[in-house]
Enzyme design. Sequence first.
Site, PDB file in Angstrom:
ATOM      1  N   HIS A  83      27.077  -8.662  -0.161  1.00  0.00           N
ATOM      2  CA  HIS A  83      26.818  -7.466   0.653  1.00  0.00           C
ATOM      3  C   HIS A  83      27.722  -7.483   1.876  1.00  0.00           C
ATOM      4  CE1 HIS A  83      24.502  -4.101   2.231  1.00  0.00           C
ATOM      5  NE2 HIS A  83      24.621  -4.681   3.410  1.00  0.00           N
ATOM      6  N   ASP A 162      11.813   0.816   4.157  1.00  0.00           N
ATOM      7  CA  ASP A 162      13.128   0.778   4.819  1.00  0.00           C
ATOM      8  C   ASP A 162      13.747   2.178   4.819  1.00  0.00           C
ATOM      9  OD1 ASP A 162      15.765  -0.293   5.737  1.00  0.00           O
ATOM     10  OD2 ASP A 162      16.350   0.397   3.752  1.00  0.00           O
ATOM     11  N   ARG A 169      15.050   5.673  12.427  1.00  0.00           N
ATOM     12  CA  ARG A 169      15.978   4.984  13.345  1.00  0.00           C
ATOM     13  C   ARG A 169      17.167   5.871  13.658  1.00  0.00           C
ATOM     14  NH1 ARG A 169      17.566   0.097  10.003  1.00  0.00           N
ATOM     15  NH2 ARG A 169      19.057  -0.284  11.652  1.00  0.00           N
ATOM     16  N   SER A 184      16.585  -4.559   7.328  1.00  0.00           N
ATOM     17  CA  SER A 184      16.893  -3.457   6.427  1.00  0.00           C
ATOM     18  C   SER A 184      17.791  -3.938   5.280  1.00  0.00           C
ATOM     19  CB  SER A 184      17.576  -2.355   7.253  1.00  0.00           C
ATOM     20  OG  SER A 184      18.179  -1.409   6.430  1.00  0.00           O
ATOM     21  N   LYS A 188      16.370  -4.969   0.971  1.00  0.00           N
ATOM     22  CA  LYS A 188      16.950  -4.402  -0.260  1.00  0.00           C
ATOM     23  C   LYS A 188      17.571  -5.490  -1.122  1.00  0.00           C
ATOM     24  CE  LYS A 188      18.804  -1.555   2.522  1.00  0.00           C
ATOM     25  NZ  LYS A 188      19.318  -0.558   3.435  1.00  0.00           N
TER      26      LYS A 188
HETATM   27  N1  URA Z   1      22.917  -1.291   6.322  1.00  0.00           N
HETATM   28  C1  URA Z   1      21.600  -1.186   6.008  1.00  0.00           C
HETATM   29  O1  URA Z   1      21.212  -1.238   4.863  1.00  0.00           O
HETATM   30  N2  URA Z   1      20.724  -1.010   7.021  1.00  0.00           N
HETATM   31  C2  URA Z   1      21.098  -0.973   8.304  1.00  0.00           C
HETATM   32  O2  URA Z   1      20.256  -0.854   9.161  1.00  0.00           O
HETATM   33  C3  URA Z   1      22.467  -1.072   8.615  1.00  0.00           C
HETATM   34  C4  URA Z   1      23.360  -1.252   7.602  1.00  0.00           C
END
Ligand code: URA
Length: 445
Positions: A83, A162, A169, A184, A188
């Site tokens: 990621h 999220d 947010r 966040s 995932k």
């Molecule tokens: N990527 C994400 O998945 N969440 C965030 O808050 C920032 C970048």
Amino acid sequence: MVNAIRLITSKRDGLALDREEIVGLIDAYTCGVVPDYQMSAFLMAAYLRGMNETETAALTESMLNSGATMGRQIDSKSRVDKHSTGGVGDKVSLIVAPTAAACGVCVPMITGRGLGHTGGTQDKLSAIPGFRTDLTTADCGSQLDRIGVVITAQTDEIAPADRRMYALRDVTVTVDFIPFIAASIMSKKLAEDIDGLVLDVKAGRGAFMATEDDARQLAKMLVSIGERFGTRTIAWMTRMDVPLGRAVGNWIEVVESVRCLQGDGESDVMEVSIRLAGEMIHLAGCATSAAQGRKMAQCAINSGTALQKFVEIVETQGGDARPLFQPPKMQAAAEVYAPASAQGYVSDIDALVVGLTACQMGVGRRVKEDEVDPMSGIILHKKPGEPVTGGCLLASLYTQHERQVRRFVAAIRNSYSFSASPPPWQPVIMDRLDRSGWLSSRIAS
Ligand code: URA
């Protein structure tokens, strides 16, 4: 029954909440008992007062448990994902996922849309005609069993808390807060049921973490959450001051990725890609060391098996692979030339300016309902260290916003700096963090 007012008050007053309090609050928000306005107040209180590691881990846990996970068979191969925290021209996931999979790693990759001035892998893949990123967790599981790799988007099934909190947010100006970003991302990634995770934490003016200190803090938080949840997690910190590679856009980045998979990639993109793929191959147990993993990754590219795997992903997910090899001819809306005074070398390109301009040209979204223009983008013909003369071609711009083209041309021209002698070399790889600490501090001691 959660008492949202008490929890918001505690956070507002700078107190730390315990795991049960955070989990209770997020559960109550997910099922609609806590309304958006109270969650907004909580988000702002946490943003201003901070959250410690235990609170961040509890936030991750509750967002993860708010939805489904990919699930897996007991005897399935080791699953490792990669990621990136987001950059400009960052097409590394498109190269790394098929390369690691071609070396035997099972790669379940949930990707996102572009965020602000940074691109998203989901938008890039959606530029391939027919390519589907809306797979269910059941679809993902069966594709992983069949071809060992899937690249898809977050659906309603994965970490729905999220999704809702991210939207809040966005409108409460609480996005750029390290504990929220870490929770966040990790909620995932952990929903993929992975054994290992390799993170590319970008640092520099084109990244969300503009300073090295912030990038180090984010990397520490991400690695610590991953390890807490039993997932071997490694973070590479990489430089994001200058766009990665030459293409910044959706379709044009896919085309550049194919060139990388054909062994003809720019050195900065390839360095990051091989480094991360090597780490994934090692974490999955397919190599005895990360160095051997890097060799395997390079072999998969040289032999064409990584490219074959990419084509397999595209076709399995409904995409048409033919245009990857015969890209349609594109007509540039404008070309950017060096000023007459430019003699010598490109010394710098400001990734933030390039990213923001590309976004306005149609690569990204101004508001979340916007559609991206898959064919828009910027090709950088000159990169730092390359020689220039006055009037030479610096960049080509692709956009449908023709009325704003002069502004885009000026912005891209101004994003370039020149010098009489070659600029000092800036390594793209900065440092590596795992559960035993930073590589740089081990070398130093
Ligand atoms: N990527 C994400 O998945 N969440 C965030 O808050 C920032 C970048």
